[in-house]
Design a protein around this motif. Structure first.
Motif, PDB file in Angstrom:
ATOM      1  N   ALA A   1       3.612  16.752 -15.458  1.00 27.52           N
ATOM      2  CA  ALA A   1       2.911  16.423 -16.696  1.00 27.52           C
ATOM      3  C   ALA A   1       2.696  14.922 -16.829  1.00 27.52           C
ATOM      4  CB  ALA A   1       3.692  16.965 -17.893  1.00 27.52           C
ATOM      5  N   SER A   2       2.101  14.538 -17.938  1.00 28.44           N
ATOM      6  CA  SER A   2       1.632  13.176 -18.205  1.00 28.44           C
ATOM      7  C   SER A   2       2.539  12.043 -17.746  1.00 28.44           C
ATOM      8  CB  SER A   2       1.346  13.045 -19.708  1.00 28.44           C
ATOM      9  OG  SER A   2       1.013  11.727 -20.029  1.00 28.44           O
ATOM     10  N   PRO A   3       3.815  12.016 -18.129  1.00 28.96           N
ATOM     11  CA  PRO A   3       4.628  10.833 -17.785  1.00 28.96           C
ATOM     12  C   PRO A   3       4.784  10.588 -16.286  1.00 28.96           C
ATOM     13  CG  PRO A   3       5.709  12.198 -19.449  1.00 28.96           C
ATOM     14  CD  PRO A   3       4.587  12.997 -18.889  1.00 28.96           C
ATOM     15  N   GLU A   4       4.638  11.632 -15.488  1.00 31.74           N
ATOM     16  CA  GLU A   4       4.866  11.504 -14.049  1.00 31.74           C
ATOM     17  C   GLU A   4       3.596  11.209 -13.250  1.00 31.74           C
ATOM     18  OE1 GLU A   4       7.851  14.492 -12.484  1.00 31.74           O
ATOM     19  OE2 GLU A   4       7.245  15.472 -14.344  1.00 31.74           O
ATOM     20  N   ILE A   5       2.437  11.189 -13.935  1.00 31.29           N
ATOM     21  CA  ILE A   5       1.174  10.986 -13.232  1.00 31.29           C
ATOM     22  C   ILE A   5       0.744   9.525 -13.370  1.00 31.29           C
ATOM     23  CG2 ILE A   5      -1.226  11.737 -13.007  1.00 31.29           C
ATOM     24  CD1 ILE A   5      -0.444  14.346 -14.394  1.00 31.29           C
ATOM     25  N   PRO A   6       0.673   8.777 -12.266  1.00 30.62           N
ATOM     26  CA  PRO A   6       0.294   7.357 -12.339  1.00 30.62           C
ATOM     27  C   PRO A   6      -1.105   7.180 -12.910  1.00 30.62           C
ATOM     28  CG  PRO A   6       1.140   7.937 -10.159  1.00 30.62           C
ATOM     29  CD  PRO A   6       0.912   9.216 -10.882  1.00 30.62           C
TER      30      PRO A   6
ATOM     31  N   LEU B   1       0.823  -1.211   0.000  1.00 31.29           N
ATOM     32  CA  LEU B   1       0.000   0.000   0.000  1.00 31.29           C
ATOM     33  C   LEU B   1       0.859   1.265   0.000  1.00 31.29           C
ATOM     34  CD1 LEU B   1      -2.659  -1.032   2.691  1.00 31.29           C
ATOM     35  CD2 LEU B   1      -2.860  -1.236   0.211  1.00 31.29           C
ATOM     36  N   ARG B   2       2.130   1.105  -0.275  1.00 31.80           N
ATOM     37  CA  ARG B   2       3.075   2.219  -0.101  1.00 31.80           C
ATOM     38  C   ARG B   2       2.854   3.369  -1.078  1.00 31.80           C
ATOM     39  NH1 ARG B   2       6.787   1.626  -4.128  1.00 31.80           N
ATOM     40  NH2 ARG B   2       6.891  -0.428  -5.110  1.00 31.80           N
ATOM     41  N   ARG B   3       2.128   3.139  -2.191  1.00 32.08           N
ATOM     42  CA  ARG B   3       1.957   4.200  -3.189  1.00 32.08           C
ATOM     43  C   ARG B   3       0.745   5.089  -2.916  1.00 32.08           C
ATOM     44  NH1 ARG B   3       2.236   2.549  -9.239  1.00 32.08           N
ATOM     45  NH2 ARG B   3       2.741   4.763  -9.391  1.00 32.08           N
ATOM     46  N   ILE B   4       0.050   4.844  -1.834  1.00 31.28           N
ATOM     47  CA  ILE B   4      -1.136   5.649  -1.529  1.00 31.28           C
ATOM     48  C   ILE B   4      -0.829   7.151  -1.508  1.00 31.28           C
ATOM     49  CG2 ILE B   4      -2.760   6.224   0.337  1.00 31.28           C
ATOM     50  CD1 ILE B   4      -3.052   3.241   0.859  1.00 31.28           C
ATOM     51  N   PRO B   5       0.222   7.609  -0.810  1.00 36.68           N
ATOM     52  CA  PRO B   5       0.510   9.048  -0.810  1.00 36.68           C
ATOM     53  C   PRO B   5       0.754   9.592  -2.221  1.00 36.68           C
ATOM     54  CG  PRO B   5       1.729   7.953   0.935  1.00 36.68           C
ATOM     55  CD  PRO B   5       1.142   6.867   0.087  1.00 36.68           C
TER      56      PRO B   5
ATOM     57  N   MET C   1      -7.145   8.149 -13.217  1.00 40.72           N
ATOM     58  CA  MET C   1      -8.519   7.663 -13.045  1.00 40.72           C
ATOM     59  C   MET C   1      -9.225   8.462 -11.947  1.00 40.72           C
ATOM     60  SD  MET C   1      -8.222   3.510 -13.486  1.00 40.72           S
ATOM     61  CE  MET C   1      -7.135   3.292 -12.070  1.00 40.72           C
ATOM     62  N   MET C   2      -8.509   8.714 -10.862  1.00 38.27           N
ATOM     63  CA  MET C   2      -9.091   9.463  -9.755  1.00 38.27           C
ATOM     64  C   MET C   2      -9.444  10.886 -10.169  1.00 38.27           C
ATOM     65  SD  MET C   2      -7.568  10.456  -6.012  1.00 38.27           S
ATOM     66  CE  MET C   2      -6.711   8.905  -5.841  1.00 38.27           C
TER      67      MET C   2
ATOM     68  N   GLY D   1      -1.466  13.495  -6.713  1.00 35.44           N
ATOM     69  CA  GLY D   1      -1.592  14.087  -8.047  1.00 35.44           C
ATOM     70  C   GLY D   1      -2.998  14.302  -8.541  1.00 35.44           C
ATOM     71  N   HIS D   2      -4.013  14.234  -7.683  1.00 33.88           N
ATOM     72  CA  HIS D   2      -5.378  14.239  -8.209  1.00 33.88           C
ATOM     73  C   HIS D   2      -5.815  15.586  -8.782  1.00 33.88           C
ATOM     74  CE1 HIS D   2      -6.346  15.677  -4.080  1.00 33.88           C
ATOM     75  NE2 HIS D   2      -7.433  16.188  -4.620  1.00 33.88           N
TER      76      HIS D   2
END
Length: 494
Positions: A425-430, A401-405, A435-436, A410-411
């Motif tokens: 920008a785009s490449p850095e946003i998971p 669950l480490r990627r929650i922060p 989706m969120m 980035g929402h």
């Protein structure tokens, strides 16, 4: 195939128990784990059926999560055969069930099953504490359970006890996390009751879109999948994405108009003072008329002063009405900004000299072109994202669950790099964040009326999102899935 001799058969069973122990040690779902234990217990001792009775220490009861052929049951921990084994911590091998007074035939009667013999063993933890009882029924081929079966079932029961304790601990930790998440959402929404339900709806929409993406076998997201823990990660991040609002001053967070209520009250009081000042000045001029003009001209001059005062008071009231209209967060009509500047340039007489009709901060606030926030207010609202990240980053999440922060951080970012707070920008946003973002925008637009905005219908919200996608701000391919799969209907308001 040659039949194994007793020694080889024993070694094979022990190896099976070791394999089972390895498998059990990785299973964290208690329900699945208990089913696996029963199946392996039946296999090892060649029994027809099996059950597990777990000990509820708080209630001093044994309860059956898995009872093959019977419904789940609960009874005092010192009753029946299972209770006897739990109390004595010793196995009990009964070759003829109906000949033993501790056997309760009511279960057989209810299920139509006929119990011939049974073997019941305690499941002991490494501290020799009873975790539960493992029970198997009816040895295969009409035989009875022997000493080797007892030994094997005891060995399996010991391994099962450790696995069950771990699963229960894992379940308790999960419940702790769930409780913490639920409490956090309550804390978020208590700051701004008008947004009640937003976090939950965003989580529903984001997880719904993630489920759609997970099932794709073609297109740009064909290789993207989400396992159970990743879906949980997405849900937690979505539920907590606005937690940082607890760090935003409440009056800014719920600001419905361009001026704060206290500022509106001060503005109204000032205009009342202006009107009283105009009346005072008119009375002073009337006194001068009585003192310094011919009696024949007095009435005409007084009437003229009354007319002039009436125009001034009416003009003052109209200015205040205009300012209060400007205070509502709607688009100003053409010329509105110029008139605001003209009003701000006007002065009235105060106790310590001339004062402007509008202060500089009031002029800035009333000149807001869209919405109710000044640049300073907006920066404070936007800071909630950074507060969210800092808060979530302090939590010792598990490795899964480490990627929650990061996901929550980035929402409010945009694919073109014009979002906030980092402008990435785009490449850095998971993809989880992308989706969120779609879900967050959709719910914010369609949410019930708020003091500072009206709700828009789903069709209008989707059109706005399409425009955002065309401008390269949100992920177009994900938006198509959101619309085509009707994910947005998962939170539709009836």
């Amino acid at each position: 195939m040659a039949r194994l001799d007793p020694k080889e058969r024993r070694i094979q069973k022990l190896e099976e128990i070791l394999d089972v122990a390895k498998a059990m040690s990785t299973e964290r779902d208690l329900g699945i784990l208990l089913e696996e234990i029963v199946e392996h217990a039946r296999s090892v001792v060649e029994a027809d059926r099996g059950s597990i009775f777990l000990l509820d220490k708080d209630k001093n009861e044994l309860w059956s999560k898995v009872a093959q052929g019977a419904r789940e049951i609960r009874f005092p921990a010192d009753k029946g055969i299972a209770g006897h084994v739990a109390q004595t911590q010793k196995p009990l091998n009964i070759p003829d069930a109906y000949a033993d007074p501790r056997f309760n035939p009511a279960v057989d009667k209810a299920t139509g099953y006929r119990t011939r013999n049974m073997l019941t063993v305690p499941m002991l933890s490494t501290k020799d504490e009873v975790v539960g009882v493992l029970q198997v029924l009816n040895k295969a081929q009409g035989a009875t359970f022997d000493a080797e079966d007892e030994e094997m079932l005891l060995a399996l029961g010991g391994q099962a006890a450790s696995a069950i304790e771990n699963a229960i601990l894992y379940d308790e930790i999960n419940k702790l996390f769930e409780g913490f998440i639920a409490a956090s959402v309550v804390a978020i929404e208590s700051r701004d009751p008008t947004t009640s339900g937003h976090s939950g709806r965003v989580a529903t929409l984001t997880c719904g879109l993630a489920e759609v993406v997970d099932q794709l076998d073609s297109g740009p997201f064909a290789s993207v999948t989400f396992d159970y823990d990743q879906m949980k990660e997405i849900r937690y991040a979505s539920l907590l994405h606005d937690f940082g609002k607890v760090g935003v001053r409440e009056h800014v967070l719920v600001k419905a108009e361009k001026l704060y209520p206290g500022e509106v009250a001060l503005l109204k009081a000032r205009f009342e003072f202006i009107k009283r000042t105009l009346e005072k000045e008119a009375l002073e001029r009337k006194v001068s008329v009585f003192q310094f003009t011919n009696p024949g001209e007095t009435r005409e001059l007084l009437a003229k002063l009354d007319v002039e005062l009436g125009h001034q008071l009416k003009d003052t009231d109209e200015i205040l009405r205009f300012l209060l209209a400007c205070n509502v967060p709607t688009v100003l009509e053409k010329g509105g900004f110029e008139r605001l500047n003209e009003i701000a340039a006007r002065t009235y007489s105060s106790f310590d000299g001339a004062k402007p009709f509008l202060t500089a901060p009031e002029l800035v606030s009333l000149s807001i072109a869209k919405g109710s926030l000044t640049n300073e207010d907006r920066l404070e609202i936007e800071s909630h994202v950074t507060h969210t990240y800092r808060f979530l980053a302090t939590i010792p999440w598990t490795s899964k669950l480490r990627r929650i922060p990061e996901i929550a951080y980035g929402h409010h970012e945009k694919l073109d790099g014009k979002g906030y707070p980092r402008g990435i920008a785009s490449p850095e946003i998971p993809i989880q964040t992308r989706m969120m973002t779609i879900s967050d925008i959709y719910d914010a637009l369609t949410a019930s009326d708020r003091p500072y905005k009206k709700a828009v219908p789903a069709s209008k919200a989707l059109d706005i999102l399409r425009d955002e996608a065309k401008e390269g701000k949100v992920e177009s391919a994900l938006l198509h899935l959101f619309i085509d799969a009707k994910v947005y209907e998962r939170t539709s308001r009836q």
